[in-house]
Design an enzyme around this catalytic site. Structure first.
Site, PDB file in Angstrom:
ATOM      1  N   ASP A  13      46.984  42.948  40.604  1.00 46.65           N
ATOM      2  CA  ASP A  13      47.780  43.317  39.430  1.00 46.65           C
ATOM      3  C   ASP A  13      49.197  42.766  39.474  1.00 46.65           C
ATOM      4  O   ASP A  13      50.135  43.375  38.942  1.00 46.65           O
ATOM      5  CB  ASP A  13      47.830  44.850  39.255  1.00 46.65           C
ATOM      6  N   LYS A  16      48.832  37.856  37.534  1.00 49.97           N
ATOM      7  CA  LYS A  16      48.164  36.550  37.628  1.00 49.97           C
ATOM      8  C   LYS A  16      47.730  36.060  36.257  1.00 49.97           C
ATOM      9  O   LYS A  16      47.793  34.866  35.964  1.00 49.97           O
ATOM     10  CB  LYS A  16      46.916  36.659  38.538  1.00 49.97           C
ATOM     11  N   LYS A  18      49.066  36.575  33.280  1.00 46.66           N
ATOM     12  CA  LYS A  18      50.186  36.003  32.526  1.00 46.66           C
ATOM     13  C   LYS A  18      50.516  34.596  33.047  1.00 46.66           C
ATOM     14  O   LYS A  18      50.705  33.666  32.261  1.00 46.66           O
ATOM     15  CB  LYS A  18      51.423  36.907  32.641  1.00 46.66           C
ATOM     16  N   GLY A  40      41.321  42.936  36.158  1.00 48.52           N
ATOM     17  CA  GLY A  40      41.794  43.175  34.804  1.00 48.52           C
ATOM     18  C   GLY A  40      43.060  42.368  34.630  1.00 48.52           C
ATOM     19  O   GLY A  40      44.060  42.642  35.278  1.00 48.52           O
ATOM     20  N   HIS A  41      42.993  41.320  33.841  1.00 53.67           N
ATOM     21  CA  HIS A  41      44.134  40.413  33.668  1.00 53.67           C
ATOM     22  C   HIS A  41      44.660  40.535  32.239  1.00 53.67           C
ATOM     23  O   HIS A  41      43.916  40.317  31.284  1.00 53.67           O
ATOM     24  CB  HIS A  41      43.718  38.971  33.979  1.00 53.67           C
ATOM     25  N   THR A 128      36.509  50.203  42.056  1.00 53.67           N
ATOM     26  CA  THR A 128      36.494  50.271  40.601  1.00 53.67           C
ATOM     27  C   THR A 128      35.130  50.740  40.088  1.00 53.67           C
ATOM     28  O   THR A 128      34.953  50.898  38.879  1.00 53.67           O
ATOM     29  CB  THR A 128      36.798  48.889  39.994  1.00 53.67           C
ATOM     30  N   GLN A 223      42.241  39.880  42.203  1.00 54.75           N
ATOM     31  CA  GLN A 223      42.684  40.735  43.306  1.00 54.75           C
ATOM     32  C   GLN A 223      43.893  40.098  44.022  1.00 54.75           C
ATOM     33  O   GLN A 223      44.642  39.383  43.382  1.00 54.75           O
ATOM     34  CB  GLN A 223      41.531  41.047  44.277  1.00 54.75           C
ATOM     35  N   THR A 299      41.730  48.047  34.434  1.00 57.88           N
ATOM     36  CA  THR A 299      40.280  48.211  34.484  1.00 57.88           C
ATOM     37  C   THR A 299      39.882  49.678  34.454  1.00 57.88           C
ATOM     38  O   THR A 299      38.961  50.070  33.766  1.00 57.88           O
ATOM     39  CB  THR A 299      39.727  47.509  35.754  1.00 57.88           C
ATOM     40  N   PRO A 303      46.534  55.636  37.666  1.00 57.16           N
ATOM     41  CA  PRO A 303      47.936  55.347  37.976  1.00 57.16           C
ATOM     42  C   PRO A 303      48.007  54.522  39.262  1.00 57.16           C
ATOM     43  O   PRO A 303      47.272  54.784  40.213  1.00 57.16           O
ATOM     44  CB  PRO A 303      48.567  56.729  38.190  1.00 57.16           C
ATOM     45  N   GLY A 415      59.350  40.072  31.804  1.00 57.33           N
ATOM     46  CA  GLY A 415      58.727  40.887  30.761  1.00 57.33           C
ATOM     47  C   GLY A 415      57.299  40.413  30.584  1.00 57.33           C
ATOM     48  O   GLY A 415      56.944  39.324  31.051  1.00 57.33           O
TER      49      GLY A 415
END
Ligand code: GDP
Ligand code: IMO
Ligand code: MG
Length: 442
Positions: A13, A16, A18, A40-41, A128, A223, A299, A303, A415
Site C-alpha cells: 500500500d 505503487k 499511482k 488493491g491499487h 486478505t 505487496q 481490498t 484500518p 497527494g
C-alpha cells in the site's frame, strides 16, 4: 528505461498504483508479475478514483499492452468483474492479456484460506482471505489449475478432481457447500474461460518484442518487500515474492531485462494484518496519520496500522530489491507533525542494538525503533510540483532518507492525484532516457 520494475519497499500500500499509472504514460507494456487480488491499487485522476486488484495500473491508457504474467494467481470471477467494471466506465480493455500459464484461484482455495486463519486463532496472519496462499501452495505441489485448462472441459474436470482429492479432510466442514460440487465448479470455470478466452495469451513474447524494439516495459509489483515469502517477516507474509527479482520469473524475462528498480515507500510506514512492526504507533499520532492518510485497506477495508518511517527496514528493502530509485509518497500526510522521529537502528529484547534488519523472528517481534528527530514542516505541501516548492525541512527529510538508504529519490508524491507529484532531476534522467524533461501531465 526500457525495463523498469516498480516495487513496494515496505509492507504494501505504498502507492505503487499511482506511480505505475504515472509511469505507464511512457511505457508500451505494463505487466503484473506476482500476487493476486490480495492487492488493491488506487489511482486518482481528474478527481475520479479507480481501484485495481488484478488488472495492471496501465489500463487507463488506450493502446498499451497490460499483461497479467504467469507469476500472478488469478481469481477469474474477480477478474471478470474488474473487466466489466472498466467497460462500464468506457475503458478499452482490448490490450489486456493474461498468461495462459497463470494459476487460478479456485473456490476451495478461498475456503482453505478462511479455515486456515480460523484454525490459527489469535496467531492468525490476517490474510486478505482471497485464497492466495492455498493457490500458491497448489502451484508448488503441482496440483494447480492454469488459465489454459479452462479451455478444455475434460482436462479441467480431471484436474479439479485431482486437486480436491488430497484436501478432502480439510474441506470436510464445507462438504455441503455448493461451491465445492465438481460439476458446478467445472461449469462455472468453463464459462469464465469462454469469457476470458479473448484475453488468454502467451505473454512473455509480448514483453520480449517490446524490449527488443527498445520500448519501455513496466513490471508492476504488488505487496512489498517485507511481505516477501523469503525475505519478509515470515510467517506474517504473503505467499509470493514481491521483490524485483521475481519480476524475471513472473513475467518470463531475464535479469538483464530489468534496467531500473524503483522502490515505492511512504514517508511513514503502514501495515495491514498481523506481524512485527518495530516503529508502530499506538497513540493519537498514529491515529492522526491513519485519518490524514486515509489508511484503510483498499481490498478489505481494514484500518491499517501506522508508524514512523523505518530506515532500517527501508535500507534492507533497497538491498534485496537492488533499488536504483526511491519514490516517496504521502509526504503531505506528515504536514504539521514536528518533530518527525525516524528509526535508524532497533533495540532488541536483550537490549542489543541492530543497525540491520534482524533475521531472527523472536528478535524482530520484540525489536523497537531507536529514533533521530528530524524537523517537520507546517505549510501545506499538497500543491508542490517542483522540489523547490517544498519547505526546506521537507527537502531535508527526503535528503536524509536518500543519504541513509543510499538510493536517489526519483519521485515525491504529495497527494493522491496524478498531478500531485514532483519528479526529481534523477527521476527525469530515467524517464527521459537522459534526454531532457518528461512532463508529468495532470
Ligand atoms: P498500492 O497498493 O501500493 O498501490 O497503494 P494503495 O492504493 O493501496 O494505497 C495508497 C493510497 O494512498 C491510495 O488511496 C492512493 O490514492 C493514496 N495516495 C497515493 N499517493 C499519495 C500521496 O502522496 N498523498 C496522499 N495523501 N495519498 C496518496
Ligand atoms: P498491495 O499490492 C498490504 C498482507 C495481508 C496479510 C498478508 C498475507 O495493495 O500493496 P495474503 O492474503 O496475501 O495471504 O495475506 O499480506 N497483504 C497486503 N498488505 N497491501 C497488499 O497489497 C497486501 N497483500 C497482502 O494483509 O498481512
Ligand atoms: Mg494496496
Amino acid at each position: 528505461m526500457p525495463g523498469i520494475a516498480i516495487v513496494g519497499a515496505q509492507w504494501g500500500d505504498e502507492g505503487k498504483g499511482k506511480i505505475t499509472d504515472l509511469m505507464a504514460e511512457h511505457a508500451d507494456v505494463v505487466i503484473r508479475y506476482q500476487g493476486g487480488n490480495n492487492a488493491g491499487h488506487t489511482i486518482v485522476r481528474e478527481g475520479e478514483t479507480w481501484k485495481f486488484h488484478l488488472i495492471p495500473s496501465g489500463i487507463l491508457y488506450p493502446g498499451k499492452s497490460c499483461l497479467i504474467g504467469n507469476g500472478v494467481v488469478v481469481d477469474p470471477k474477480v477478474l471478470l468483474e474488474e473487466i466489466e467494471g472498466l467497460k462500464r466506465r468506457g475503458v478499452d480493455v482490448r490490450g489486456l492479456k493474461i498468461s495462459a500459464n497463470a494459476h487460478l484461484i479456485m473456490p476451495y482455495h478461498l475456503l482453505l484460506d478462511q479455515a486456515g486463519e480460523t484454525r490459527l486463532g489469535d496467531r492468525q496472519i490476517g490474510t486478505t482471505r482471497r485464497g492466495i496462499g492455498p493457490c500458491y501452495a497448489d502451484k508448488s505441489a503441482r496440483l494447480g489449475i492454469r488459465l489454459q485448462d479452462l479451455l478444455d472441459e475434460k482436462i479441467l474436470k480431471q484436474k479439479i478432481a485431482a486437486a480436491m482429492e488430497p484436501k478432502r479432510q480439510s474441506l470436510r466442514p464445507f462438504a455441503k457447500d455448493p461451491a465445492l460440487d465438481l460439476h458446478t465448479m467445472t461449469e462455472d470455470y468453463l464459462s469464465y474461460g469462454q469469457r476470458l478466452a479473448p484475453h488468454i495469451a502467451d505473454t512473455p513474447p509480448i514483453v520480449w518484442n517490446a524490449l527488443d524494439a527498445d520500448r519501455n516495459v513496466l513490471y508492476e509489483g504488488a505487496q512489498g518487500a517485507l511481505l516477501d515469502i523469503d525475505h519478509g517477516t515470515y510467517p506474517f507474509v504473503t505467499s509470493s515474492n514481491p521483490v524485483a527479482g521475481a519480476a524475471c520469473v513472473g513475467a518470463g524475462v531475464g535479469p538483464r531485462d530489468i534496467h531500473e528498480v524503483w522502490g515505492v515507500a511512504k514517508a511513514y510506514v503502514t501495515r495491514v494484518g498481523a506481524g512485527p512492526f518495530p516503529t508502530e504507533l499506538f497513540d493519537e499520532v498514529g491515529e492522526r496519520i491513519r485519518e490524514a492518510g486515509h489508511e484503510f485497506g483498499t481490498t478489505t477495508g481494514r484500518p491499517r496500522r501506522t508508524g514512523w518511517l523505518d530506515l532500517v527496514a527501508l535500507r534492507y528493502a533497497a538491498r534485496i530489491n537492488g533499488l536504483t530509485g526511491l519514490a516517496i509518497t504521502k509526504l503531505d500526510v506528515l504536514t504539521g507533525i514536528d518533530p518527525l522521529p525516524v528509526a535508524t537502528t532497533y533495540t532488541g529484547p536483550e537490549g542489543a542494538r541492530f543497525d540491520h534488519f534482524p533475521y531472527n523472528q523472536s528478535v524482530l517481534h520484540k525489536a523497537e525503533g531507536d529514533y533521530v528527530d528530524r524537523p517537520g514542516w507546517h505549510d501545506d505541501i499538497a500543491g508542490a510540483r517542483r522540489w523547490e516548492d517544498l519547505p526546506q525541512t521537507a527537502q531535508d527529510y527526503l535528503a536524509f532518507i536518500s543519504d541513509f538508504v543510499g538510493v536517489p529519490i526519483v519521485l515525491v508524491s504529495v497527494g493522491p492525484g496524478r498531478e500531485q507529484t514532483i519528479v526529481t532531476d534523477e527521476g527525469r534522467r530515467v524517464m527521459g532516457g537522459g534526454s531532457g524533461v518528461v512532463a508529468v501531465k495532470a
